[in-house]
Design an enzyme around this catalytic site. Structure first.
Site, PDB file in Angstrom:
ATOM      1  N   GLN A 145       5.194   6.069  -4.892  1.00  0.00           N
ATOM      2  CA  GLN A 145       6.362   6.931  -4.734  1.00  0.00           C
ATOM      3  C   GLN A 145       6.141   8.206  -5.549  1.00  0.00           C
ATOM      4  OE1 GLN A 145      10.208   4.934  -4.909  1.00  0.00           O
ATOM      5  NE2 GLN A 145       9.177   2.943  -4.826  1.00  0.00           N
TER       6      GLN A 145
ATOM      7  N   HIS B 129      -2.642   5.181  -7.688  1.00  0.00           N
ATOM      8  CA  HIS B 129      -2.629   5.379  -6.238  1.00  0.00           C
ATOM      9  C   HIS B 129      -2.796   6.845  -5.857  1.00  0.00           C
ATOM     10  CE1 HIS B 129      -1.699   4.508  -2.063  1.00  0.00           C
ATOM     11  NE2 HIS B 129      -0.809   5.489  -2.076  1.00  0.00           N
TER      12      HIS B 129
ATOM     13  N   LYS C 130      -5.034   5.492  10.863  1.00  0.00           N
ATOM     14  CA  LYS C 130      -3.973   4.486  10.825  1.00  0.00           C
ATOM     15  C   LYS C 130      -2.626   5.138  11.050  1.00  0.00           C
ATOM     16  CE  LYS C 130      -2.423   2.946   6.914  1.00  0.00           C
ATOM     17  NZ  LYS C 130      -2.330   2.281   5.591  1.00  0.00           N
TER      18      LYS C 130
ATOM     19  N   ARG D 287       1.528   3.971  11.100  1.00  0.00           N
ATOM     20  CA  ARG D 287       2.530   2.923  10.887  1.00  0.00           C
ATOM     21  C   ARG D 287       3.848   3.368  11.519  1.00  0.00           C
ATOM     22  NH1 ARG D 287       2.393  -1.169   7.152  1.00  0.00           N
ATOM     23  NH2 ARG D 287       0.737  -0.104   5.977  1.00  0.00           N
TER      24      ARG D 287
ATOM     25  N   ASP E  89      -9.918   0.044  -0.762  1.00  0.00           N
ATOM     26  CA  ASP E  89      -8.569   0.544  -0.996  1.00  0.00           C
ATOM     27  C   ASP E  89      -8.209   0.290  -2.453  1.00  0.00           C
ATOM     28  OD1 ASP E  89      -6.236   1.825  -0.416  1.00  0.00           O
ATOM     29  OD2 ASP E  89      -5.665   0.524   1.240  1.00  0.00           O
TER      30      ASP E  89
ATOM     31  N   ASP F 150      -1.102  -4.898  -0.798  1.00  0.00           N
ATOM     32  CA  ASP F 150       0.275  -5.350  -0.996  1.00  0.00           C
ATOM     33  C   ASP F 150       0.566  -6.509  -0.038  1.00  0.00           C
ATOM     34  OD1 ASP F 150       2.890  -5.652  -1.660  1.00  0.00           O
ATOM     35  OD2 ASP F 150       3.489  -3.603  -1.259  1.00  0.00           O
TER      36      ASP F 150
END
Length: 465
Positions: free
Chosen positions: A218, A251, A319, A321, A348, A352
């Site tokens: 985030q 991240h 990718k 989503r 990666d 999760d």
């Protein structure tokens, strides 16, 4: 070492070595001299547990806790433990305290035998660890040849966190080793309160060592009016008194700019590569499951080329989503002839729920890849991700052949032929030592790849099996 419950509790005689995980302090001398190879009997909620052959020779451990605990333990070779079953936030403070005492007891018997005579940590520094670091904290301390700072970390009756410093930290450099993993909010609060306690105790400098940095995803306002939670965590730690943060494979690198002070991001993936190459061979294709991880995968591919002295192709998948929590759709940028018979390594920073990795691995297998292995720094494994990753199949054969993770987040369970765990305790210990002695740069550690320590992970042991 065996741990088994006595179904018919009997009074403990005065001549039997005994303690309570919830109240008694662990005496290392007693553990070393009296409890080997005798037995230790522990009582909890009118259930008695008996530890026999307490000599560290056997790595097979079976914890048969009472039924409502619903928890198993998975050992690693240095006898550090992680537990599984219900999520940690569903456990009572008494249950967590029992598990934590068990971990500390098991770990200490080995540390007393293997800790170096001379500590790598100077007397002016002290390291504090909490229960959420699990075995990683003990492994770091063992690498440093140091003891953890003494503190009380418990819960009041209303579930508020209780912290009490038992060691003086006046004019000392304090390191808070706390991984911000599940339960995330609890871990962040415990870390913040511990930092403030050290500040009020007049610690000279406080460094937060968070192997896994929560809320790292985030990092920007991608949707309508969300918070930038990664910055909020940095602000909380800074306002509580933290001077510096050390983490592993954050991240998004822009998080480093959210903290008003030194923020060192250690690259952990490269330290698992020697173990991965030794097991999988040198003919590898490095794959990023999406464009966002392409730079990370490129760095891995370049390092694999240096280590193997052979060309290592890099493949970046596309990718999409459809929505939060929905299964991603993956597009292959190459044809079958490129992957036929190859071993592909999916890279990666974290796993999760595992949906992206399963989709990427399935696409690779459908396009001719002989083997697909995954290398990830943080194994979060939410929502039965372990079972999903291990059981995912295509045409009756396993999609993912092997999974490599580090111990920045506790590994709750694993099958030894599927999981490979590389501990980053040597890397974190080296970073702490460099900050303690102020002789070398921490960022120089990102030029090395030899600070990973492979751990053996055993299969899940159940009391009803």
């Amino acid at each position: 070492m065996n741990l088994s419950p006595d179904p018919t509790p009997q009074p403990i005689s005065n001549d039997t070595p005994q303690t309570s995980f919830l109240t008694a302090e662990i005496n290392r001398g007693a553990l070393r001299q009296e409890l080997r190879p005798s037995k230790l009997t522990v009582e909890h909620n009118q259930h008695f547990y008996e530890i026999t052959n307490f000599d560290g020779a056997s790595l097979e451990v079976l914890v048969a806790a009472e039924e409502q605990l619903s928890r198993d333990f998975s050992p690693s070779p240095d006898l550090s433990y992680s537990y599984r079953g219900r999520n940690r936030f569903e456990l009572t403070s008494t249950e967590r305290a029992l598990a934590y005492r068990l971990e500390r007891l098991m770990d200490q018997t080995v540390l007393d035998e293997t800790r170096p005579t001379l500590s790598r940590l100077s007397p002016r520094s002290v390291v504090f660890t909490g229960p959420l670091t699990n075995g990683l904290g003990q492994r770091v301390l063992k690498e440093l040849g140091a003891d953890s700072g003494e503190l009380v970390l418990d819960r009041f009756a209303n579930s508020e966190t209780r912290i009490e410093m038992l060691d003086s930290v006046r004019d000392k450099r304090a390191f808070v080793l706390m991984s911000l993993n599940d339960p995330v909010n609890e871990a962040v609060m415990e870390t913040a309160l511990l930092v403030q306690a050290l500040k009020l105790a007049d610690a000279k400098k406080i460094t937060v060592v968070a192997p896994y940095f929560a809320y790292g995803r985030q990092d920007r306002r991608s949707d309508s009016r969300p918070p930038i939670s990664a910055k909020a965590v940095c602000d909380i730690l800074k306002s509580m008194g933290a001077h510096q943060i050390i983490t592993v494979d954050v991240h998004a690198r822009q998080v480093e700019g959210f903290f008003d002070g030194p923020f060192d991001n250690l690259e952990g993936l490269q330290h698992m590569l020697p173990s991965l190459i030794a097991n999988e061979g040198s003919e590898l294709v490095v794959v990023s499951p999406d464009a966002g991880g392409s730079k990370r995968a490129q760095s891995v591919a370049q390092l694999v080329e240096q280590l193997t002295e052979s060309y290592t192709p890099l493949l970046v998948m596309s990718k999409f989503r459809p929505g939060p929590g929905e299964e991603p759709r993956v597009t292959m940028p190459v044809g079958r002839e490129f992957l036929e018979g190859k071993t592909c390594v999916l890279i990666d920073d974290m796993i999760d729920t595992g949906g992206s990795m399963i989709a990427a691995a399935r696409a690779l297998k459908e396009n001719g890849a002989a083997r697909v292995v995954i290398a990830s720094s943080h194994g979060i494994f939410s929502q039965n991700a372990v079972e999903r990753l291990e059981q995912a199949e295509i045409n009756g054969s396993r999609i993912i052949d092997r999974l490599y993770v580090t111990d920045t987040v506790p590994v709750y369970c694993a099958r030894s032929d599927f999981f490979r765990v590389v501990s980053l305790a040597p890397l974190l210990a080296e970073a702490i030592e460099r900050l303690d002695r102020s002789e070398q740069s921490v960022s120089e550690l990102n030029k090395r790849n030899d600070l990973g320590m492979p751990l053996r992970v055993y299969g899940r042991l159940r009391s009803d099996s």
